[in-house]
Design a protein around this motif. Sequence first.
Motif, PDB file in Angstrom:
ATOM      1  N   PHE A   1      46.785  43.969 -62.420  1.00  0.00           N
ATOM      2  CA  PHE A   1      45.945  44.702 -61.485  1.00  0.00           C
ATOM      3  C   PHE A   1      44.957  43.762 -60.822  1.00  0.00           C
ATOM      4  O   PHE A   1      44.627  42.685 -61.335  1.00  0.00           O
ATOM      5  N   LEU A   2      44.492  44.208 -59.658  1.00  0.00           N
ATOM      6  CA  LEU A   2      43.435  43.533 -58.908  1.00  0.00           C
ATOM      7  C   LEU A   2      42.582  44.593 -58.234  1.00  0.00           C
ATOM      8  O   LEU A   2      43.074  45.684 -57.929  1.00  0.00           O
ATOM      9  N   ARG A   3      41.347  44.248 -57.954  1.00  0.00           N
ATOM     10  CA  ARG A   3      40.469  45.127 -57.188  1.00  0.00           C
ATOM     11  C   ARG A   3      39.957  44.357 -55.988  1.00  0.00           C
ATOM     12  O   ARG A   3      39.249  43.349 -56.154  1.00  0.00           O
ATOM     13  N   LEU A   4      40.340  44.810 -54.815  1.00  0.00           N
ATOM     14  CA  LEU A   4      39.861  44.199 -53.580  1.00  0.00           C
ATOM     15  C   LEU A   4      38.575  44.891 -53.132  1.00  0.00           C
ATOM     16  O   LEU A   4      38.427  46.099 -53.287  1.00  0.00           O
ATOM     17  N   SER A   5      37.692  44.101 -52.544  1.00  0.00           N
ATOM     18  CA  SER A   5      36.454  44.625 -52.007  1.00  0.00           C
ATOM     19  C   SER A   5      36.336  44.244 -50.539  1.00  0.00           C
ATOM     20  O   SER A   5      36.840  43.204 -50.111  1.00  0.00           O
ATOM     21  N   CYS A   6      35.659  45.083 -49.786  1.00  0.00           N
ATOM     22  CA  CYS A   6      35.416  44.823 -48.368  1.00  0.00           C
ATOM     23  C   CYS A   6      33.956  45.145 -48.084  1.00  0.00           C
ATOM     24  O   CYS A   6      33.522  46.290 -48.263  1.00  0.00           O
ATOM     25  N   ALA A   7      33.216  44.134 -47.644  1.00  0.00           N
ATOM     26  CA  ALA A   7      31.805  44.306 -47.320  1.00  0.00           C
ATOM     27  C   ALA A   7      31.654  44.402 -45.810  1.00  0.00           C
ATOM     28  O   ALA A   7      32.155  43.543 -45.076  1.00  0.00           O
ATOM     29  N   ALA A   8      30.965  45.450 -45.367  1.00  0.00           N
ATOM     30  CA  ALA A   8      30.772  45.682 -43.936  1.00  0.00           C
ATOM     31  C   ALA A   8      29.322  45.441 -43.549  1.00  0.00           C
ATOM     32  O   ALA A   8      28.403  45.737 -44.304  1.00  0.00           O
ATOM     33  N   SER A   9      29.137  44.904 -42.353  1.00  0.00           N
ATOM     34  CA  SER A   9      27.791  44.704 -41.825  1.00  0.00           C
ATOM     35  C   SER A   9      27.816  44.873 -40.311  1.00  0.00           C
ATOM     36  O   SER A   9      28.877  44.818 -39.692  1.00  0.00           O
ATOM     37  N   GLY A  10      26.637  45.107 -39.734  1.00  0.00           N
ATOM     38  CA  GLY A  10      26.527  45.189 -38.282  1.00  0.00           C
ATOM     39  C   GLY A  10      26.834  46.539 -37.684  1.00  0.00           C
ATOM     40  O   GLY A  10      26.930  46.677 -36.466  1.00  0.00           O
ATOM     41  N   ARG A  11      26.974  47.564 -38.502  1.00  0.00           N
ATOM     42  CA  ARG A  11      27.281  48.892 -37.966  1.00  0.00           C
ATOM     43  C   ARG A  11      26.076  49.500 -37.264  1.00  0.00           C
ATOM     44  O   ARG A  11      24.949  49.280 -37.664  1.00  0.00           O
ATOM     45  N   THR A  12      26.378  50.300 -36.255  1.00  0.00           N
ATOM     46  CA  THR A  12      25.315  51.020 -35.558  1.00  0.00           C
ATOM     47  C   THR A  12      25.509  52.522 -35.629  1.00  0.00           C
ATOM     48  O   THR A  12      24.714  53.275 -35.093  1.00  0.00           O
ATOM     49  N   SER A  13      26.573  52.963 -36.274  1.00  0.00           N
ATOM     50  CA  SER A  13      26.826  54.395 -36.401  1.00  0.00           C
ATOM     51  C   SER A  13      27.588  54.668 -37.678  1.00  0.00           C
ATOM     52  O   SER A  13      28.089  53.755 -38.331  1.00  0.00           O
ATOM     53  N   ASN A  14      27.683  55.942 -38.034  1.00  0.00           N
ATOM     54  CA  ASN A  14      28.418  56.334 -39.233  1.00  0.00           C
ATOM     55  C   ASN A  14      29.598  57.221 -38.862  1.00  0.00           C
ATOM     56  O   ASN A  14      29.872  57.460 -37.693  1.00  0.00           O
ATOM     57  N   GLY A  15      30.262  57.707 -39.879  1.00  0.00           N
ATOM     58  CA  GLY A  15      31.341  58.662 -39.653  1.00  0.00           C
ATOM     59  C   GLY A  15      32.707  58.062 -39.437  1.00  0.00           C
ATOM     60  O   GLY A  15      33.652  58.760 -39.094  1.00  0.00           O
ATOM     61  N   TYR A  16      32.876  56.787 -39.673  1.00  0.00           N
ATOM     62  CA  TYR A  16      34.113  56.082 -39.373  1.00  0.00           C
ATOM     63  C   TYR A  16      35.096  56.118 -40.547  1.00  0.00           C
ATOM     64  O   TYR A  16      34.714  56.282 -41.693  1.00  0.00           O
ATOM     65  N   THR A  17      36.338  55.898 -40.208  1.00  0.00           N
ATOM     66  CA  THR A  17      37.403  55.774 -41.197  1.00  0.00           C
ATOM     67  C   THR A  17      37.609  54.300 -41.547  1.00  0.00           C
ATOM     68  O   THR A  17      37.556  53.444 -40.675  1.00  0.00           O
ATOM     69  N   MET A  18      37.849  54.040 -42.808  1.00  0.00           N
ATOM     70  CA  MET A  18      38.169  52.684 -43.256  1.00  0.00           C
ATOM     71  C   MET A  18      39.599  52.640 -43.784  1.00  0.00           C
ATOM     72  O   MET A  18      40.083  53.610 -44.372  1.00  0.00           O
ATOM     73  N   GLY A  19      40.243  51.514 -43.573  1.00  0.00           N
ATOM     74  CA  GLY A  19      41.616  51.382 -44.029  1.00  0.00           C
ATOM     75  C   GLY A  19      41.899  50.004 -44.604  1.00  0.00           C
ATOM     76  O   GLY A  19      41.159  49.049 -44.373  1.00  0.00           O
ATOM     77  N   TRP A  20      42.974  49.968 -45.382  1.00  0.00           N
ATOM     78  CA  TRP A  20      43.520  48.699 -45.874  1.00  0.00           C
ATOM     79  C   TRP A  20      44.939  48.559 -45.326  1.00  0.00           C
ATOM     80  O   TRP A  20      45.720  49.517 -45.357  1.00  0.00           O
ATOM     81  N   PHE A  21      45.238  47.377 -44.842  1.00  0.00           N
ATOM     82  CA  PHE A  21      46.565  47.032 -44.361  1.00  0.00           C
ATOM     83  C   PHE A  21      46.991  45.743 -45.063  1.00  0.00           C
ATOM     84  O   PHE A  21      46.171  45.047 -45.650  1.00  0.00           O
ATOM     85  N   ARG A  22      48.271  45.434 -44.965  1.00  0.00           N
ATOM     86  CA  ARG A  22      48.763  44.182 -45.539  1.00  0.00           C
ATOM     87  C   ARG A  22      49.865  43.608 -44.665  1.00  0.00           C
ATOM     88  O   ARG A  22      50.542  44.330 -43.933  1.00  0.00           O
ATOM     89  N   GLN A  23      50.017  42.301 -44.767  1.00  0.00           N
ATOM     90  CA  GLN A  23      51.060  41.626 -44.003  1.00  0.00           C
ATOM     91  C   GLN A  23      51.684  40.545 -44.861  1.00  0.00           C
ATOM     92  O   GLN A  23      51.008  39.607 -45.302  1.00  0.00           O
ATOM     93  N   ALA A  24      52.965  40.696 -45.098  1.00  0.00           N
ATOM     94  CA  ALA A  24      53.728  39.710 -45.847  1.00  0.00           C
ATOM     95  C   ALA A  24      54.337  38.703 -44.873  1.00  0.00           C
ATOM     96  O   ALA A  24      54.519  39.017 -43.689  1.00  0.00           O
ATOM     97  N   PRO A  25      54.674  37.508 -45.331  1.00  0.00           N
ATOM     98  CA  PRO A  25      55.263  36.497 -44.443  1.00  0.00           C
ATOM     99  C   PRO A  25      56.511  37.021 -43.748  1.00  0.00           C
ATOM    100  O   PRO A  25      57.403  37.577 -44.390  1.00  0.00           O
ATOM    101  N   GLY A  26      56.552  36.851 -42.441  1.00  0.00           N
ATOM    102  CA  GLY A  26      57.720  37.259 -41.674  1.00  0.00           C
ATOM    103  C   GLY A  26      57.827  38.747 -41.411  1.00  0.00           C
ATOM    104  O   GLY A  26      58.817  39.201 -40.841  1.00  0.00           O
ATOM    105  N   LYS A  27      56.805  39.496 -41.828  1.00  0.00           N
ATOM    106  CA  LYS A  27      56.836  40.954 -41.635  1.00  0.00           C
ATOM    107  C   LYS A  27      55.650  41.403 -40.792  1.00  0.00           C
ATOM    108  O   LYS A  27      54.663  40.691 -40.654  1.00  0.00           O
ATOM    109  N   GLU A  28      55.776  42.611 -40.263  1.00  0.00           N
ATOM    110  CA  GLU A  28      54.680  43.165 -39.487  1.00  0.00           C
ATOM    111  C   GLU A  28      53.583  43.688 -40.425  1.00  0.00           C
ATOM    112  O   GLU A  28      53.832  44.005 -41.589  1.00  0.00           O
TER     113      GLU A  28
END
Length: 124
Positions: free
Chosen positions: A17-44
């Motif tokens: 297992f692993l736990r990824l973290s994402c730190a956000a800064s510079g926002r001026t508003s709330n209410g947004y959706t957050m997502g995780w995406f991934r890209q493997a070599p040679g793939k979209e």
Amino acid sequence: QVQLVESGGGLVQAGGFLRLSCAASGRTSNGYTMGWFRQAPGKEREFVARISWSGGNTYYADSVKGRFTISRDNAKNMVYLQMNSLKPEDTAVYYCAERSATSGSSYASDYDYWGQGTQVTVSS
């Protein structure tokens, strides 16, 4: 300008297992959706998971459902991806993304801000 910085990637054996973290800064508003995406070599780039502002709505790609969990802590401006039972096919660069809208989307083109990515490698 919104900035997103991922961390927590690494090399892990299959079944681990692993736990990824994402730190956000510079926002001026709330209410947004957050997502995780991934890209493997040679793939979209592909959708992994997303979470609504309140955290009450989450959605996962079929390939990770039941193994990955997305969560967020708005007080800390953090988003997380807990990844369990990892498989070699989960190997990819994982990206955190922010969609400046309250409605959800699984399309990368609908997200406005992206992190630099963090490498996840799962050995067999």
